[in-house]
Design a protein around this motif. Structure first.
Motif, PDB file in Angstrom:
ATOM      1  N   VAL A 373      45.493  37.438  35.999  1.00 49.19           N
ATOM      2  CA  VAL A 373      46.012  36.868  36.001  1.00 49.19           C
ATOM      3  C   VAL A 373      46.370  35.067  36.051  1.00 49.19           C
ATOM      4  O   VAL A 373      47.748  34.619  35.795  1.00 49.19           O
ATOM      5  CB  VAL A 373      47.631  37.897  36.009  1.00 49.19           C
ATOM      6  CG1 VAL A 373      47.670  38.527  36.441  1.00 49.19           C
ATOM      7  CG2 VAL A 373      47.509  37.187  37.747  1.00 49.19           C
ATOM      8  N   GLY A 374      45.396  34.554  36.298  1.00 49.43           N
ATOM      9  CA  GLY A 374      45.207  32.794  35.985  1.00 49.43           C
ATOM     10  C   GLY A 374      45.684  32.344  37.601  1.00 49.43           C
ATOM     11  O   GLY A 374      45.910  31.247  37.858  1.00 49.43           O
ATOM     12  N   LEU A 375      45.796  33.174  38.694  1.00 53.37           N
ATOM     13  CA  LEU A 375      46.227  32.473  39.866  1.00 53.37           C
ATOM     14  C   LEU A 375      44.737  32.243  41.017  1.00 53.37           C
ATOM     15  O   LEU A 375      45.058  31.258  41.805  1.00 53.37           O
ATOM     16  CB  LEU A 375      47.142  33.897  40.421  1.00 53.37           C
ATOM     17  CG  LEU A 375      48.631  34.181  39.759  1.00 53.37           C
ATOM     18  CD1 LEU A 375      49.184  34.912  40.632  1.00 53.37           C
ATOM     19  CD2 LEU A 375      49.182  32.793  39.374  1.00 53.37           C
ATOM     20  N   LEU A 376      43.947  32.586  40.768  1.00 53.33           N
ATOM     21  CA  LEU A 376      42.763  32.300  41.232  1.00 53.33           C
ATOM     22  C   LEU A 376      41.469  31.848  40.373  1.00 53.33           C
ATOM     23  O   LEU A 376      41.716  32.509  39.103  1.00 53.33           O
ATOM     24  CB  LEU A 376      42.598  33.527  42.413  1.00 53.33           C
ATOM     25  CG  LEU A 376      43.688  33.646  43.480  1.00 53.33           C
ATOM     26  CD1 LEU A 376      43.086  35.157  44.053  1.00 53.33           C
ATOM     27  CD2 LEU A 376      43.028  32.448  44.431  1.00 53.33           C
ATOM     28  N   PRO A 377      40.498  31.360  40.651  1.00 57.58           N
ATOM     29  CA  PRO A 377      39.396  31.303  39.736  1.00 57.58           C
ATOM     30  C   PRO A 377      38.428  32.569  39.814  1.00 57.58           C
ATOM     31  O   PRO A 377      38.611  33.209  40.500  1.00 57.58           O
ATOM     32  CB  PRO A 377      38.745  30.391  41.012  1.00 57.58           C
ATOM     33  CG  PRO A 377      39.189  29.803  42.657  1.00 57.58           C
ATOM     34  CD  PRO A 377      40.603  30.153  42.416  1.00 57.58           C
ATOM     35  N   VAL A 378      38.078  32.480  38.480  1.00 60.60           N
ATOM     36  CA  VAL A 378      37.014  33.703  38.737  1.00 60.60           C
ATOM     37  C   VAL A 378      36.168  33.475  39.841  1.00 60.60           C
ATOM     38  O   VAL A 378      35.431  32.643  39.942  1.00 60.60           O
ATOM     39  CB  VAL A 378      37.123  33.759  37.199  1.00 60.60           C
ATOM     40  CG1 VAL A 378      35.938  35.291  37.622  1.00 60.60           C
ATOM     41  CG2 VAL A 378      37.591  33.562  36.186  1.00 60.60           C
ATOM     42  N   THR A 379      35.931  35.142  40.335  1.00 62.62           N
ATOM     43  CA  THR A 379      35.036  35.248  41.274  1.00 62.62           C
ATOM     44  C   THR A 379      34.315  36.184  41.264  1.00 62.62           C
ATOM     45  O   THR A 379      33.211  36.391  41.924  1.00 62.62           O
ATOM     46  CB  THR A 379      35.686  35.944  42.906  1.00 62.62           C
ATOM     47  OG1 THR A 379      36.434  36.583  43.010  1.00 62.62           O
ATOM     48  CG2 THR A 379      36.513  34.156  43.531  1.00 62.62           C
ATOM     49  N   GLY A 380      34.966  37.668  40.323  1.00 59.81           N
ATOM     50  CA  GLY A 380      33.456  38.395  40.225  1.00 59.81           C
ATOM     51  C   GLY A 380      33.380  39.821  41.058  1.00 59.81           C
ATOM     52  O   GLY A 380      33.135  40.503  41.068  1.00 59.81           O
ATOM     53  N   LEU A 381      34.896  39.985  41.759  1.00 56.39           N
ATOM     54  CA  LEU A 381      34.787  40.680  42.399  1.00 56.39           C
ATOM     55  C   LEU A 381      35.758  41.694  41.541  1.00 56.39           C
ATOM     56  O   LEU A 381      36.693  42.207  40.772  1.00 56.39           O
ATOM     57  CB  LEU A 381      35.863  40.805  43.665  1.00 56.39           C
ATOM     58  CG  LEU A 381      35.500  40.008  45.158  1.00 56.39           C
ATOM     59  CD1 LEU A 381      36.286  39.748  45.825  1.00 56.39           C
ATOM     60  CD2 LEU A 381      33.795  41.130  45.504  1.00 56.39           C
ATOM     61  N   GLN A 382      35.451  42.923  42.363  1.00 55.35           N
ATOM     62  CA  GLN A 382      35.985  43.916  40.665  1.00 55.35           C
ATOM     63  C   GLN A 382      37.049  44.640  41.529  1.00 55.35           C
ATOM     64  O   GLN A 382      38.113  44.587  42.781  1.00 55.35           O
ATOM     65  CB  GLN A 382      34.611  45.230  40.958  1.00 55.35           C
ATOM     66  CG  GLN A 382      33.613  44.674  40.123  1.00 55.35           C
ATOM     67  CD  GLN A 382      32.574  46.047  40.521  1.00 55.35           C
ATOM     68  OE1 GLN A 382      32.120  46.856  41.240  1.00 55.35           O
ATOM     69  NE2 GLN A 382      32.174  46.320  38.765  1.00 55.35           N
ATOM     70  N   LEU A 383      37.361  45.795  40.841  1.00 56.27           N
ATOM     71  CA  LEU A 383      38.949  46.249  41.029  1.00 56.27           C
ATOM     72  C   LEU A 383      38.384  47.563  41.631  1.00 56.27           C
ATOM     73  O   LEU A 383      38.321  48.459  41.043  1.00 56.27           O
ATOM     74  CB  LEU A 383      39.598  46.513  40.025  1.00 56.27           C
ATOM     75  CG  LEU A 383      41.741  46.702  40.359  1.00 56.27           C
ATOM     76  CD1 LEU A 383      41.991  45.608  41.373  1.00 56.27           C
ATOM     77  CD2 LEU A 383      42.188  47.167  39.249  1.00 56.27           C
ATOM     78  N   PRO A 384      38.624  47.799  42.842  1.00 61.08           N
ATOM     79  CA  PRO A 384      38.076  49.276  43.557  1.00 61.08           C
ATOM     80  C   PRO A 384      38.704  50.352  43.299  1.00 61.08           C
ATOM     81  O   PRO A 384      39.847  50.597  42.683  1.00 61.08           O
ATOM     82  CB  PRO A 384      38.990  48.810  44.830  1.00 61.08           C
ATOM     83  CG  PRO A 384      39.478  48.002  45.282  1.00 61.08           C
ATOM     84  CD  PRO A 384      39.550  47.026  43.756  1.00 61.08           C
ATOM     85  N   LEU A 385      37.611  50.734  42.401  1.00 63.33           N
ATOM     86  CA  LEU A 385      38.366  52.593  41.793  1.00 63.33           C
ATOM     87  C   LEU A 385      38.836  52.379  40.091  1.00 63.33           C
ATOM     88  O   LEU A 385      38.408  53.683  39.772  1.00 63.33           O
ATOM     89  CB  LEU A 385      39.143  54.005  42.491  1.00 63.33           C
ATOM     90  CG  LEU A 385      39.204  54.327  43.793  1.00 63.33           C
ATOM     91  CD1 LEU A 385      39.639  54.602  44.466  1.00 63.33           C
ATOM     92  CD2 LEU A 385      37.786  55.017  44.109  1.00 63.33           C
ATOM     93  N   ILE A 386      38.580  51.598  39.674  1.00 66.21           N
ATOM     94  CA  ILE A 386      39.698  50.945  38.325  1.00 66.21           C
ATOM     95  C   ILE A 386      38.132  50.921  37.410  1.00 66.21           C
ATOM     96  O   ILE A 386      37.616  50.525  35.955  1.00 66.21           O
ATOM     97  CB  ILE A 386      40.521  50.716  38.425  1.00 66.21           C
ATOM     98  CG1 ILE A 386      41.732  51.351  39.196  1.00 66.21           C
ATOM     99  CG2 ILE A 386      40.899  50.529  37.017  1.00 66.21           C
ATOM    100  CD1 ILE A 386      42.743  50.446  39.106  1.00 66.21           C
ATOM    101  N   SER A 387      37.246  49.593  38.102  1.00 64.62           N
ATOM    102  CA  SER A 387      36.045  49.017  37.513  1.00 64.62           C
ATOM    103  C   SER A 387      34.994  49.593  37.278  1.00 64.62           C
ATOM    104  O   SER A 387      34.465  50.267  37.698  1.00 64.62           O
ATOM    105  CB  SER A 387      36.046  47.248  37.900  1.00 64.62           C
ATOM    106  OG  SER A 387      36.989  46.536  38.185  1.00 64.62           O
ATOM    107  N   SER A 388      34.687  49.703  36.707  1.00 64.37           N
ATOM    108  CA  SER A 388      33.648  49.707  36.161  1.00 64.37           C
ATOM    109  C   SER A 388      32.225  49.242  36.881  1.00 64.37           C
ATOM    110  O   SER A 388      32.122  48.216  36.886  1.00 64.37           O
ATOM    111  CB  SER A 388      33.148  50.235  34.468  1.00 64.37           C
ATOM    112  OG  SER A 388      31.658  50.597  34.100  1.00 64.37           O
ATOM    113  N   GLY A 389      31.179  50.216  37.558  1.00 63.39           N
ATOM    114  CA  GLY A 389      30.759  49.583  38.745  1.00 63.39           C
ATOM    115  C   GLY A 389      29.511  50.459  39.282  1.00 63.39           C
ATOM    116  O   GLY A 389      31.071  51.675  40.555  1.00 63.39           O
TER     117      GLY A 389
END
Length: 452
Positions: A373-389
């Motif tokens: 949503v643009g509040l933090l710089p991009v770090t590459g952490l995934q969304l637990p249980l939702i992101s593909s990985g």
């Protein structure tokens, strides 16, 4: 002959002649108030039930898992079709990892806490050895600029995800044994902080800044919930923040991300800010109710990593603000339930493990949503249980197994399960009855002196 008088009352001074409006009955809102009171009372009674924590954590786990599978299918369908000729290739891998994760969820749910605590040092040693091995050329695989994976055919394994859990279990083991002397900096620092610095050094060598941030959160949470002095925690947090800034300014791609975040209006929209801008466009297109599941446009090669790091943008585009708030509500429920389980646990080690695991899960979700949503710089952490990985999904499901196991070991839950018996599902899964926590018997000072 007298004129006929009208039956309508005449309007006198201060009267309009209109019929007065009917007054609301005194009890018009009494029913609503009574219903609200009854609902609040029913909720309080339900929260006081001995198995409420167990039901809550299972509900959050099931909803996040199912929601994640649906959104991975929707967000990855176009990329899967373009690269593999099938819209289900990424989704199929995610389902396979989910099945493996269910096995590890069962393991985390079934293994007794004392045995898990005894295995924590071995798990950490294996994890650190894997972090060293992944740095060896020919053993570790480079992806997205980081040598952080082992290649197993068409699948990959990221050992740092497992190390995060192992550090949580082992760190809680060390700190729980020293909880009486945690006010002394020497006992709070050694050996947890030196071991964590070794792990962070290996992660920086990969390099993996996102996982380094997550590991730093684990360290701070361990010290906080173990009762370390706040001055010590603030000093470590300040040092970690300074180190993150230095590392962020020593690599070109990190500098470009930070610059794009700080000056999004003037940065090149087709350069480092492209991904973040496309995520905001996706969220804006979703509106209140979204474009509809599967109807999003950002995944048509507009938003890179739509099914991975930026899947929350697809959720906002296809399900709108309502879908995004539903995800936030699930993670808020996870935060409440995890801290509830920790506060009710009588085992000091289990209390620290549950609180720390809940903290890094919710913090990782907050960071992911924050940079989407643009509040933090991009770090590459995934969304637990939702992101593909694959590795992230499997490890997170194992952690949820530990949380569910801890919910079954709440004192009231132990009493209820042992007196009323377990359900058919628990018997089908061959879950042992939870044992009440027994504090270790302290040896008298004379006996300890003799043994020394």
């Amino acid at each position: 002959m007298a004129a006929p008088t009208s039956s309508r009352p005449s309007a006198g001074p201060g009267r309009s002649g209109r019929r007065p409006a009917p007054k609301a009955a005194p009890g018009a809102f009494a029913g609503l108030r009574a219903a609200a009171v009854r609902s609040g009372t029913a909720l309080q009674m339900w929260l006081r039930r001995p198995l409420t924590s167990l039901h809550l954590i299972l509900a959050v786990f099931g909803l996040l898992t199912l929601f994640g599978l649906v959104m991975v299918l929707s967000a990855s369908s176009v990329e899967s079709l373009t690269q593999d000729g099938s819209s289900y290739s990424v989704f199929t891998k995610q389902v396979m990892f989910c099945l493996l994760g269910l096995v590890l969820f069962w393991v985390g749910l079934r293994i007794p806490p004392r045995r898990m605590r005894a295995l924590a040092p071995v798990m950490l040693l294996v994890g650190v050895a894997a972090l060293v091995a992944v740095l060896i050329p020919g053993v570790g695989v480079v992806r997205n600029g980081s040598r952080a994976w082992f290649a197993l055919g068409s699948f990959s394994l990221q050992p740092s995800e497992g190390v995060k859990v192992a550090l949580t279990l082992w760190g809680a083991h060390v700190l729980a044994a020293r909880r009486v002397v945690m006010h002394r900096w020497k006992h709070a620092l050694n050996p947890l902080v030196p071991v964590t610095l070794v792990v962070l050094t290996l992660l920086v060598l990969e390099p993996d800044m996102g996982m380094s941030v997550s590991m730093g959160i684990v360290l701070i949470a361990l010290l906080y919930f173990a009762g370390a002095p706040m001055k010590l925690i603030a000093a470590i947090a300040g040092g970690g923040l300074a180190g993150a800034v230095v590392l962020g300014l020593t690599a070109g791609y990190r500098v470009s991300r930070i610059t794009a975040f700080l000056s999004s209006d003037t940065s090149d929209p087709l350069g480092p800010a492209y991904q973040a801008n496309q995520a905001l466009y996706s969220l804006a297109d979703g509106g209140l109710l979204g474009a509809g599941l599967g109807q999003g446009r950002a995944k048509w090669s507009y938003l890179p990593n739509a099914h991975n790091d930026f899947i929350f943008a697809i959720i906002g585009e296809e399900l709108g603000l309502v879908g995004a708030l539903a995800v936030l509500a699930l993670f808020a429920t996870l935060a409440y339930t995890g801290l509830r389980i920790a506060s009710r646990s009588t085992d000091p080690w289990l209390r620290i493990v549950v609180a720390t695991s809940t903290t890094w899960l919710v913090a990782q979700a907050s960071i992911n949503i924050g940079y989407v949503v643009g509040l933090l710089p991009v770090t590459g952490l995934q969304l637990p249980l939702i992101s593909s990985g694959g590795t992230s999904l499997v490890v997170t499901m194992f952690v949820f197994g530990i949380l569910t196991n801890a919910a079954r070991h709440e004192p009231e839950a132990v009493a209820a399960l042992r007196s009323d018996g377990q359900g058919r599902i628990a018997r089908l899964l061959r879950l042992p009855l939870p044992e009440p926590y027994k504090a270790p018997v302290a040896r008298p000072p004379a006996q300890r002196a003799v043994r020394r």
